[in-house]
Design an enzyme around this catalytic site. Structure first.
Site, PDB file in Angstrom:
ATOM      1  N   GLY A  87      14.116  13.013   8.100  1.00  0.00           N
ATOM      2  CA  GLY A  87      15.264  12.992   7.189  1.00  0.00           C
ATOM      3  C   GLY A  87      16.236  14.096   7.555  1.00  0.00           C
ATOM      4  N   LYS A 110      26.910  18.999   9.808  1.00  0.00           N
ATOM      5  CA  LYS A 110      25.626  19.377  10.420  1.00  0.00           C
ATOM      6  C   LYS A 110      25.529  20.903  10.406  1.00  0.00           C
ATOM      7  CE  LYS A 110      23.163  18.558  14.793  1.00  0.00           C
ATOM      8  NZ  LYS A 110      23.233  17.819  16.064  1.00  0.00           N
ATOM      9  N   ASP A 122      15.758  26.163   7.797  1.00  0.00           N
ATOM     10  CA  ASP A 122      16.739  26.845   6.940  1.00  0.00           C
ATOM     11  C   ASP A 122      17.976  25.987   6.664  1.00  0.00           C
ATOM     12  OD1 ASP A 122      17.921  26.809   9.404  1.00  0.00           O
ATOM     13  OD2 ASP A 122      18.175  28.971   9.584  1.00  0.00           O
ATOM     14  N   ARG A 173      30.464  15.854  12.105  1.00  0.00           N
ATOM     15  CA  ARG A 173      30.158  14.761  13.036  1.00  0.00           C
ATOM     16  C   ARG A 173      30.685  13.457  12.462  1.00  0.00           C
ATOM     17  NH1 ARG A 173      24.133  14.357  15.324  1.00  0.00           N
ATOM     18  NH2 ARG A 173      23.533  13.938  13.189  1.00  0.00           N
ATOM     19  N   ASP A 249      14.252   8.989  16.318  1.00  0.00           N
ATOM     20  CA  ASP A 249      15.229   9.393  15.291  1.00  0.00           C
ATOM     21  C   ASP A 249      16.570   9.741  15.924  1.00  0.00           C
ATOM     22  OD1 ASP A 249      13.364  11.466  16.217  1.00  0.00           O
ATOM     23  OD2 ASP A 249      14.665  12.854  15.166  1.00  0.00           O
TER      24      ASP A 249
HETATM   25  P1  AMP Z   1      16.771  17.239  15.807  1.00  0.00           P
HETATM   26  O1  AMP Z   1      15.939  18.031  16.755  1.00  0.00           O
HETATM   27  O2  AMP Z   1      18.128  17.833  15.567  1.00  0.00           O
HETATM   28  O3  AMP Z   1      16.819  15.798  16.143  1.00  0.00           O
HETATM   29  O4  AMP Z   1      16.035  17.369  14.401  1.00  0.00           O
HETATM   30  C1  AMP Z   1      14.775  16.825  14.142  1.00  0.00           C
HETATM   31  C2  AMP Z   1      14.461  16.984  12.674  1.00  0.00           C
HETATM   32  O5  AMP Z   1      14.364  18.372  12.320  1.00  0.00           O
HETATM   33  C3  AMP Z   1      15.501  16.409  11.743  1.00  0.00           C
HETATM   34  O6  AMP Z   1      14.839  15.903  10.598  1.00  0.00           O
HETATM   35  C4  AMP Z   1      16.332  17.605  11.378  1.00  0.00           C
HETATM   36  O7  AMP Z   1      17.031  17.445  10.175  1.00  0.00           O
HETATM   37  C5  AMP Z   1      15.277  18.683  11.288  1.00  0.00           C
HETATM   38  N1  AMP Z   1      15.831  20.017  11.513  1.00  0.00           N
HETATM   39  C6  AMP Z   1      16.276  20.526  12.675  1.00  0.00           C
HETATM   40  N2  AMP Z   1      16.712  21.786  12.514  1.00  0.00           N
HETATM   41  C7  AMP Z   1      16.546  22.100  11.221  1.00  0.00           C
HETATM   42  C8  AMP Z   1      16.809  23.262  10.422  1.00  0.00           C
HETATM   43  N3  AMP Z   1      17.335  24.360  10.955  1.00  0.00           N
HETATM   44  N4  AMP Z   1      16.513  23.191   9.106  1.00  0.00           N
HETATM   45  C9  AMP Z   1      15.988  22.088   8.575  1.00  0.00           C
HETATM   46  N5  AMP Z   1      15.711  20.972   9.261  1.00  0.00           N
HETATM   47  C10 AMP Z   1      15.981  20.968  10.568  1.00  0.00           C
HETATM   48 MG    MG Z   2      18.029  14.366  15.515  1.00  0.00          MG
END
Ligand code: AMP
Ligand code: MG
Length: 481
Positions: A87, A110, A122, A173, A249
């Site tokens: 999510g 984002k 965070d 975005r 995802d």
């Molecule tokens: P991503 O690597 O950007 O595709 O993120 C994978 C998952 O980790 C997604 O559900 C993101 O929303 C969550 N996520 C990545 N960075 C953070 C963060 N700093 N705080 C909370 N959730 C994160």
């Molecule tokens: Mg992602």
């Protein structure tokens, strides 16, 4: 004052299991770093009446756009092969903005703070990776590759703690939607057939109305997504783009490239190129991208089995048949893409060998992928001595002979080649230089870079091409989380 915003938030009206109502967490000292004027116009927005301070508040989520309704979207995903319920953990969807010509765009922040999906994160993002996404996504758009876009980046005035303490940033975005393979996985995992049907209806309404009347929508959705994703990955292969984190995802249902984390462009041609520091096994290497696309599509198909046929075995059989047609489909399209890169019209049985010979030569001789095609288009490129190599000139002779077929002429083949072979790509060291300067509040390099990347197929960038490429192996990328 609406500034042109026209929100129609259909996703927020989907069943509760699809999302969570939330809002961006205000930040201390928002400061606009970059605004995409071209995209502002394309979206029929108008910020001419807003001061920089207002824009800073707007694109940090401190001042919500009129008509928006913030939500975090639920999704799941296979991350490096392992399934997890995820999510939007650090993003919020502000809603769907409708442009003057009635196109629908998701507007998402984002790095905008915690949501119910943040788990231990965070909810924030660092400025560097947000600017990096801005540069590369806009470069991809200019390369005519379907992608999410970047509207603005702000500095939050707050620190984010990673391995080091970094400046915080928020990216706005823009996407034709944020529906992902992972969205289907999330809904399918909850085993509520009504919700799954709702998601299919929503997807077809929004992206694929041409299959609305189909007898088997689930099956047709697999077919159309497969074509979209094949086209996308072929575009990546064409320009040497390595996504780096092709988790389910991070695969959109619209067929747009999404999630610019550890992505980068390959300089020297090597099919095994991997930039991502966490991709130890090379799962998402350049040459693995097509097979991972197929793997992700198979995960997508699995979500839809219950809706394909009441007889489960039959459903699996029909879905498998589609997924198994991936290679044949991909190979045909890839071959045509490579023919275009070499200016070849029509088909000749020896084309594949000709193409593979060139790639093998490039690999063996550590030739730059982009510049080799520039050289073939008679562009001046640095380090061009390697093209005096005997095996290369031998290959070139065969290529020139093949070019003579099908009423081809130099004018015709150069025109074709210039359409698909970029003269400039976001070279890794150029991107790093621009980001380092931006981190010290010098925005000139990033603006110069963005300008050059806007016209990657035009010849007016000689100075940029002549900057010598570097060795892939020394470059490492990070997820930027
Ligand atoms: P991503 O690597 O950007 O595709 O993120 C994978 C998952 O980790 C997604 O559900 C993101 O929303 C969550 N996520 C990545 N960075 C953070 C963060 N700093 N705080 C909370 N959730 C994160
Ligand atoms: Mg992602």
């Amino acid at each position: 004052m609406t500034n042109g915003w026209r929100f129609d938030n259909t996703y927020s009206k989907l069943p509760a299991s699809f999302l969570s109502n939330t809002s961006p967490t205000p930040v201390k000292h928002p400061e606009l770093v970059i605004l995409n004027d071209n995209l502002v116009e394309e979206l029929s927005l108008n910020f001419s009446k807003l001061s920089k301070e207002d824009l800073s508040k707007l694109f940090s989520g401190n001042l919500l756009p009129e008509g928006s309704k913030a939500i975090a979207q639920a999704y799941a995903g296979h991350q490096f092969g392992h399934f997890a319920m995820l999510g939007d953990g650090r993003a919020v969807l502000m809603g769907e903005h409708i442009s003057k010509n009635n196109e629908r765009f998701d507007i998402q922040f984002k790095g905008s703070g915690k949501t119910p999906f943040s788990r231990n994160g965070d909810g924030r993002a660092a400025l560097g990776p947000m600017l990096r996404e801005y540069i590369i996504s806009e470069a991809m758009h200019a390369l005519n590759i379907p992608t999410t876009r970047s509207l603005a980046v702000v500095k939050t005035g707050e620190d984010v703690v990673r391995e080091n303490i970094l400046k915080g940033g928020i990216l706005t975005r823009v996407a034709s939607s944020h529906l992902r393979v992972g969205t289907f996985q999330y809904i399918a995992a909850r085993q509520n057939k009504n919700d799954l049907q709702t998601l299919i209806n929503y997807t077809i309404e929004r992206h694929y109305p041409n299959i609305k009347e189909s007898k088997n929508q689930a099956l047709d959705l697999i077919k159309v997504l497969m074509q979209k994703q094949i086209d996308l990955v072929i575009n990546w292969m064409r320009v040497g783009f390595i996504h780096g984190v092709m988790n389910t995802d991070n695969m959109t249902i619209s067929g747009e490239t999404i999630d610019y984390g550890p992505c980068a462009f390959m300089d020297i041609y090597d099919p095994e190129t991997v930039f991502s520091s966490i991709d130890q096994q090379g799962r998402y290497s350049y040459s693995n991208q097509p097979s991972i696309t197929k793997w992700n599509l198979a995960r997508f198909a699995e979500c839809l089995i219950t809706l394909i046929d009441e007889d489960k075995d039959k459903a699996i059989e029909r879905a498998t048949e589609i997924i198994n047609s991936f290679e044949k489909n991909y190979e045909l399209k890839w071959l045509n893409m490579m023919r275009d890169k070499l200016g070849l019209y029509g088909e000749d049985p020896k084309d594949q060998v000709l193409i593979l010979d060139l790639l093998a030569w490039m690999h063996k001789n550590k030739a730059d992928y982009t510049n080799t095609f520039c050289y073939l288009m008679n562009e001046k490129v640095p380090q061009d001595k390697i093209y005096k190599d005997e095996r290369f000139t031998f290959w070139e002779k065969k290529w020139k002979e093949r070019l003579k077929l099908n009423n081809n002429s130099e004018e015709k083949y150069l025109k074709l080649m210039h359409k698909v072979n970029p003269l400039v790509i976001p070279r890794n060291y150029k991107v790093e230089e621009a980001l380092q300067a931006a981190n010290k509040d010098d925005l000139i390099p990033i603006k110069d870079l963005l300008k050059v990347l806007q016209n990657p197929y035009d010849s007016n960038v000689a100075e940029y091409i002549n900057s010598a490429p570097r060795d892939n192996k020394k470059y490492k990328t990070f997820c930027g989380t």
